[in-house]
Write an enzyme that holds these catalytic residues in place. Structure first.
Site, short mmCIF file in Angstrom:
data_model
loop_
_atom_site.label_atom_id
_atom_site.label_comp_id
_atom_site.label_asym_id
_atom_site.label_seq_id
_atom_site.Cartn_x
_atom_site.Cartn_y
_atom_site.Cartn_z
CG HIS A 1 0.74 30.23 36.03
ND1 HIS A 1 2.03 29.77 35.87
CD2 HIS A 1 0.85 31.58 36.15
CE1 HIS A 1 2.87 30.79 35.90
NE2 HIS A 1 2.19 31.90 36.08
CG ASP B 1 2.22 27.13 32.87
OD1 ASP B 1 1.37 27.69 33.60
OD2 ASP B 1 2.69 27.69 31.86
CG ASP C 1 5.83 33.51 37.13
OD1 ASP C 1 4.60 33.48 37.17
OD2 ASP C 1 6.48 33.72 36.09
CD GLU D 1 0.99 33.30 32.60
OE1 GLU D 1 0.94 34.50 32.27
OE2 GLU D 1 2.07 32.73 32.90
CD GLU D 2 5.32 31.67 33.03
OE1 GLU D 2 5.46 32.53 32.13
OE2 GLU D 2 5.46 31.93 34.22
CG HIS E 1 9.79 34.66 33.12
ND1 HIS E 1 9.12 35.12 32.00
CD2 HIS E 1 8.81 34.21 33.95
CE1 HIS E 1 7.81 34.96 32.16
NE2 HIS E 1 7.61 34.41 33.35
#
Length: 451
Positions: A90, A92, A123, A156-157, A423
């Site tokens: 992903h 995003d 990520d 996705e996030e 994150h």
């Protein structure tokens, strides 16, 4: 790693990979368009589409998914009669949180102490680059021996489910014999790991109201019910004295069987402050991979700066509940909502709203694809045997794909090892891990094609 043509090719491609990741990280592609411009996400999607087209992919398309974001699809045909492998990542990313807290700008890929720093570097924009490197290495060494589909998600996030719903509406699009999800990570740097389980998740917003409006705390405090105090009591009811998650009716005693997680190592990975205890019971692996975990993600209340002496009439919070494998996320959501309503004190008015959900996932690790990956990782990581670990995070698409394609084998690998700090502030990727995992994926595709 021992010399082999695939590894040598990937090594030669790493400077270009860094330049590409720099370009991709520069897009502020947070799929929350109230915070970040839609154009940033659309720019990242076009970058991915252009990269696939440059590699000879056919049918490259920007898919408008039902949540208002775009996923990128492409198809690279292989030899006649070959198996089909779907590669997922992903583009995003999570918001950078406190940009001032980053040592270097979050959307500028920066090398420091042997790692590349930037939001999405691990990520999962790094996962996009990993797939490209693996395919390029195969093309330079005899060709790609399988049909390849690539899908790169745009939300996705956010957990808004756009790609899941799109896949359900177009069930033939992502069909494959094996699916490689490039959004997980090694247990630690240098230890090849596949993720065999994922916790599911649900997001619930809870609102508490007690008064028609705020009141002066000197005139009414002591008798007027404080909505913020009521909310604090509700949130506190979600944890036992030792910090274990306690949602009425939700089991919390499951045990993890597999790779263990040393408690002291976990304290270091999580950067727990000296003297602060870990929460919960059981082993660390039990707590983060096999049991439910509630987290209060945010509370709407007056900030300390500028606060007035008032009894609050309303307060709300956003709650995340990680759901262990074997537990239906929908059922867990109902239990969480019932718990919040039952534990609201003083007759305060309470309402709950689910705003996101994803099911837990458990892979079949006895399949031929896992055997092929173990063989590939043994070459990419000399002297290391592939390990199986769980992951506390959620990738809702996994269960959608498993339901749509029950015969497909699903593997989870990726760049999000503990030092990556995904994150969080100062997210980074190890270029050595990017190189080794790209080699592993290339060798996997070759080994799997011959199996």
């Amino acid at each position: 790693m021992p010399s082999n043509p695939v590894a040598e090719t990937v090594a030669s491609l790493m400077p270009g990979a860094k330049a590409e990741l720099t370009e991709l990280v520069a897009f502020r592609s947070v799929a929350d368009f109230d915070q970040y411009p839609r154009s940033e996400s659309e720019g990242a999607a076009r970058w991915v589409a252009d990269a696939l087209a440059a590699e000879g992919f056919q049918d490259v398309a920007l898919l408008d998914t039902p949540d208002g974001t775009q996923s990128v699809y492409g198809y690279l045909p292989g030899p006649a009669g070959a198996k089909t492998v779907l590669l997922y990542a992903h583009y995003d990313v999570q918001p950078p949180l406190d940009e001032a807290g980053w040592a270097t700008p979050p959307f500028e890929l920066t090398e420091r102490d042997g790692r590349w720093y930037g939001r999405g570097s691990a990520d999962c924009k790094g996962g996009v680059i990993m797939h490209l490197l693996a395919l390029r290495a195969l093309k330079a060494n005899g060709g790609v021996p399988v049909h390849v589909k690539v899908i790169v998600e745009g939300s996705e996030e956010q957990g808004t489910g756009g790609l899941e719903r799109y896949a359900e509406e177009h069930p033939d699009l992502l069909e494959a014999d094996t699916i490689v999800i490039g959004d997980a990570g090694n247990f630690r740097v240098g230890l090849p790991t596949v993720t065999s389980t994922l916790r599911g998740m649900t997001l619930v917003r809870v609102s508490v109201d007690t008064l028609a409006g705020n009141l002066h705390s000197g005139q009414f405090g002591g008798a007027a019910p404080d909505a913020l105090a009521a909310l604090i009591r509700v949130l506190d009811s979600l944890r036992a004295e030792d910090g274990s998650t306690t949602v009425d009716g939700l089991a919390s005693d499951m045990a993890w069987e597999g790779l263990s997680y040393d408690e002291e190592r976990f304290r270091q990975d999580a950067k727990v402050l000296d003297g602060v205890q870990l929460i919960g019971s059981g082993t660390v692996a039990d707590r983060i991979w096999s049991r439910p975990a509630v987290t209060v993600l945010g509370i709407d209340c007056p900030p300390v700066v500028g606060a007035t002496p008032s009894v609050q009439s309303s307060a709300r919070a956003l709650i995340s509940l990680r759901v262990p494998p074997g537990v239906d996320a929908g059922a867990a959501t109902k239990l969480l909502q019932a718990h919040l309503e039952a534990h609201t004190p003083w007759g305060a008015r309470v309402s709950t709203e689910q705003i996101g959900e994803g099911q837990a996932f458990r892979a079949d690790t006895t399949s031929p694809a896992y055997q092929a990956m173990a063989t590939a990782m043994a070459v990419a990581y000399p002297g290391q045997e592939m390990q199986y670990a769980g992951q506390g995070g959620s990738i809702p698409l996994c269960n959608t794909l498993a339901a749509l394609y029950p015969r497909a084998e699903i593997l989870l690998i990726g760049l999000s090892e503990p030092e990556a700090q995904i994150h969080a502030v100062d997210e980074s990727v190890s270029p050595e891990e990017l190189e080794r995992l790209s080699v592993a994926e290339a060798l996997f595709l070759r080994t799997y094609a011959a199996s």
